[in-house]
Structure formats: C-alpha cells, structure tokens
Design a protein around this motif. Structure first.
Motif, mmCIF file in Angstrom:
data_model
loop_
_atom_site.group_PDB
_atom_site.id
_atom_site.type_symbol
_atom_site.label_atom_id
_atom_site.label_comp_id
_atom_site.label_asym_id
_atom_site.label_seq_id
_atom_site.Cartn_x
_atom_site.Cartn_y
_atom_site.Cartn_z
ATOM 1 N N GLN A 34 -2.557 4.269 3.849
ATOM 2 C CA GLN A 34 -2.367 4.393 2.411
ATOM 3 C C GLN A 34 -0.980 3.912 1.991
ATOM 4 N N ARG A 35 0.043 4.261 2.768
ATOM 5 C CA ARG A 35 1.414 3.833 2.459
ATOM 6 C C ARG A 35 1.512 2.313 2.452
ATOM 7 N N HIS B 119 -11.766 5.560 0.934
ATOM 8 C CA HIS B 119 -10.664 4.675 0.585
ATOM 9 C C HIS B 119 -10.815 3.370 1.353
ATOM 10 N N TYR C 181 -4.119 7.859 8.681
ATOM 11 C CA TYR C 181 -4.613 7.715 7.314
ATOM 12 C C TYR C 181 -3.454 7.522 6.330
ATOM 13 N N ALA D 120 -0.888 0.158 1.941
ATOM 14 C CA ALA D 120 -1.625 -0.375 0.795
ATOM 15 C C ALA D 120 -0.800 -0.246 -0.487
ATOM 16 N N VAL D 121 -0.114 0.874 -0.663
ATOM 17 C CA VAL D 121 0.719 1.070 -1.854
ATOM 18 C C VAL D 121 1.898 0.106 -1.841
ATOM 19 N N THR E 261 -14.446 1.417 4.702
ATOM 20 C CA THR E 261 -13.772 2.522 4.028
ATOM 21 C C THR E 261 -13.549 3.638 5.027
#
Length: 139
Positions: free
Chosen positions: A35-36, A106, A31, A38-39, A79
């Motif tokens: 997220q990393r 997310h 997870y 995507a950022v 998601t």
C-alpha cells in the motif's frame, strides 16, 4: 522480559504463541509495504514526477487498473483481501481482479501477487485460482 518457566511444555507454548504473532505481523508488513508503494507512486504521478519506488526500478511505472476499469490487455490483474477474525488476522487471500468472492480487496500487480503467494500467511482464492493464472503450482 519476565522470567521464563523452567518446564519444556510451557516454553513450547510460549514459543508457539510468539511465532504466530511474528507470522501475523509479517503478513501485515507485506500488505502495508504494498500500500505504501502504491501511494508513493500515485503521489509522484499527481506531482508530475517520475515514480522512484520498487516498481519503477523494475521498469514498471503504473499501478494495475482496478477491476472495474474494463481492461483490454487480456492479462489478469490481482487483488489482496485482508481477512479478520476475533483472535487475530486470518491469512490474506489473493484473488484475480474479476473474482467476486471475499470482502474488500486492494489491487496489486502480478509480481506482488507472486511474492505474496509464497508467504505462508497468504493463500490463493480457491475459486478464481490466481496461482494458476500466474503459472504457479502451490499444491
């Protein structure tokens, strides 16, 4: 590490506990990496640079649109929902982006959803069936 007990029953209990912790941490790691990435991609777009993350190397340079964006392509988005409980995290759950069950979700792409669904600590939502939308047979 402290000295281990000599009897098999307690050693098995310790091993089972450690294996649970390893599985939970792997799920959190998946997870956090999603997220990393995507950022990093959002930062590259904001700075006007070409994204260089794993998605960009696969020929995909944009994030999936959020569920409220009114997609017109017809392809479902996905998601991930991280669920929590008192004794550590429950498995993460993958949904289609139009699913209304679950808590905070997310956005992830189809490739990430596919990869996550083969992890034993990640499950498909039984209501929206993202595994069916991806053409996977998890049964």
């Amino acid at each position: 590490m402290a000295e281990l007990p000599p009897d098999p029953a307690r050693l098995r209990a310790i091993l089972a506990f450690l294996e649970e912790r390893v599985a939970e941490n792997e799920t959190v790691g998946i997870y956090l990496r999603l997220q990393r990435d995507a950022v990093r991609e959002a930062l590259a777009r904001a700075e006007g640079l070409e994204p260089t993350g794993p998605r960009a190397r696969r020929g995909r340079s944009t994030l999936p649109a959020p569920a409220s964006s009114g997609r017109t392509t017809g392809a479902p988005g996905f998601t991930v929902e991280r669920r929590k409980r008192a004794m550590g995290p429950e498995p993460a759950r993958i949904h289609t982006d139009d699913c209304t069950t679950g808590g905070t979700q997310h956005p992830v792409g189809a490739e990430e959803a596919c990869a996550a669904l083969v992890d034993p600590m990640v499950e498909a939502c039984p209501f929206c069936r993202p595994d069916a939308a991806l053409g996977m047979d998890l049964d």
